[in-house]
Write a protein that holds these residues in place. Sequence first.
Motif, short mmCIF file in Angstrom:
data_model
loop_
_atom_site.label_atom_id
_atom_site.label_comp_id
_atom_site.label_asym_id
_atom_site.label_seq_id
_atom_site.Cartn_x
_atom_site.Cartn_y
_atom_site.Cartn_z
N LYS A 67 65.48 41.12 19.72
CA LYS A 67 64.32 40.26 19.51
C LYS A 67 64.73 38.81 19.33
O LYS A 67 64.10 37.89 19.86
CB LYS A 67 63.52 40.73 18.29
CG LYS A 67 62.25 39.95 18.06
CD LYS A 67 61.47 40.51 16.87
CE LYS A 67 60.18 39.69 16.65
NZ LYS A 67 59.41 40.21 15.48
N LYS B 151 69.06 47.46 13.78
CA LYS B 151 69.95 46.31 13.93
C LYS B 151 69.94 45.81 15.36
O LYS B 151 69.86 44.59 15.62
CB LYS B 151 71.37 46.71 13.51
CG LYS B 151 72.35 45.55 13.50
CD LYS B 151 73.72 46.00 13.01
CE LYS B 151 74.71 44.84 13.04
NZ LYS B 151 76.06 45.27 12.56
N ARG C 215 67.54 46.32 17.55
CA ARG C 215 66.20 45.81 17.84
C ARG C 215 66.06 44.36 17.34
O ARG C 215 65.53 43.50 18.04
CB ARG C 215 65.14 46.68 17.17
CG ARG C 215 63.72 46.30 17.58
CD ARG C 215 62.68 47.01 16.73
NE ARG C 215 62.83 48.46 16.79
CZ ARG C 215 62.17 49.29 15.99
NH1 ARG C 215 61.33 48.82 15.08
NH2 ARG C 215 62.34 50.59 16.11
N LYS C 216 66.56 44.10 16.13
CA LYS C 216 66.49 42.75 15.57
C LYS C 216 67.31 41.76 16.40
O LYS C 216 66.87 40.65 16.68
CB LYS C 216 66.99 42.77 14.13
CG LYS C 216 66.85 41.44 13.41
CD LYS C 216 67.29 41.57 11.95
CE LYS C 216 67.15 40.22 11.23
NZ LYS C 216 67.57 40.32 9.81
#
Length: 302
Positions: free
Chosen positions: A241, A235, A237-238
């Motif tokens: 990004k 979560k 990381r998303k």
Amino acid sequence: MITTYNRTDYLEKCIKSVISQNFSPEEMQIEVVDDHSQKDIKEIVDIIGNNRVSFYRQPQNVGIYANWNTCIERAKGRWIHILSDDDLVAPEFYQAYGRMIEKYHPSVVIGQSKFIDENDKETGISPALQESEGILNNALQVLAVRNLIRTPGIVISREAYEKVGGFTSDLVFTPDWEMWTRLAESVKIAYINLPYSFFRLHSASETSRLVLTGEYVTDNLDAAKIIHARINNLKERKKTKLEFNQWLSSTTYYYAQKILSKNLYLPGLKMAFISLKLSPSIAHFKKITKLLLRSTLNLIHP
């Protein structure tokens, strides 16, 4: 450790900002590491340094990040501070960072940097990482969105470099960002919430080769792949990004505007479409369309 290459315009100011703090040779090593300049840098250093500043010249040109690795190898002290020849430090820099080291026992200390132009005029400040001083919370997530740190604002222990290694040669323009996140993943970082360093921005560099060739974008994307893979929480990381893509989209749109205003249409169009690809939305599509229409009209009716 002060790095230089063929540029002497600001070197004197940089050296003086360090030696004026009156640390003895036993307390602080001061060395200029020259990346095989065509100019006689040693003569300048000898005059300014007055036997207080040592000098090392690379046997051949190695590039900025390999030169930084040489700085690490040649540094004798426990704490390593790398400056570019156009950076400056405030009179309180080392006392303030030393206080953070004594208080929080980190492996790295990070602070903001003020931006200055060619005439030493302050033009801004790098973003704050958190509201108060202390150990940097969620350091990897904070530093993984984009490169928020300017080199004169970070001091790193020898032990930290020994743990994570030197600057990578796999990236072209972003090995510093990759290094900061590698450290954030591995060691304790303290944050000082006042700026004690100055990072010089050169106006001529905004449409330099890294932007015009598109390498600025591709290298940031390559670095992001490496950096974001370090965030284990999917979560987070998303989210990181997405924030990175939004930032890079905004930055490339800004460069597209700058480039098109100079009548450099092909690289300008390329940057505009990259911006849209990074952050696709109807609103952004309309904004890009208006920019391109305005540029087309300027081409037809300059």
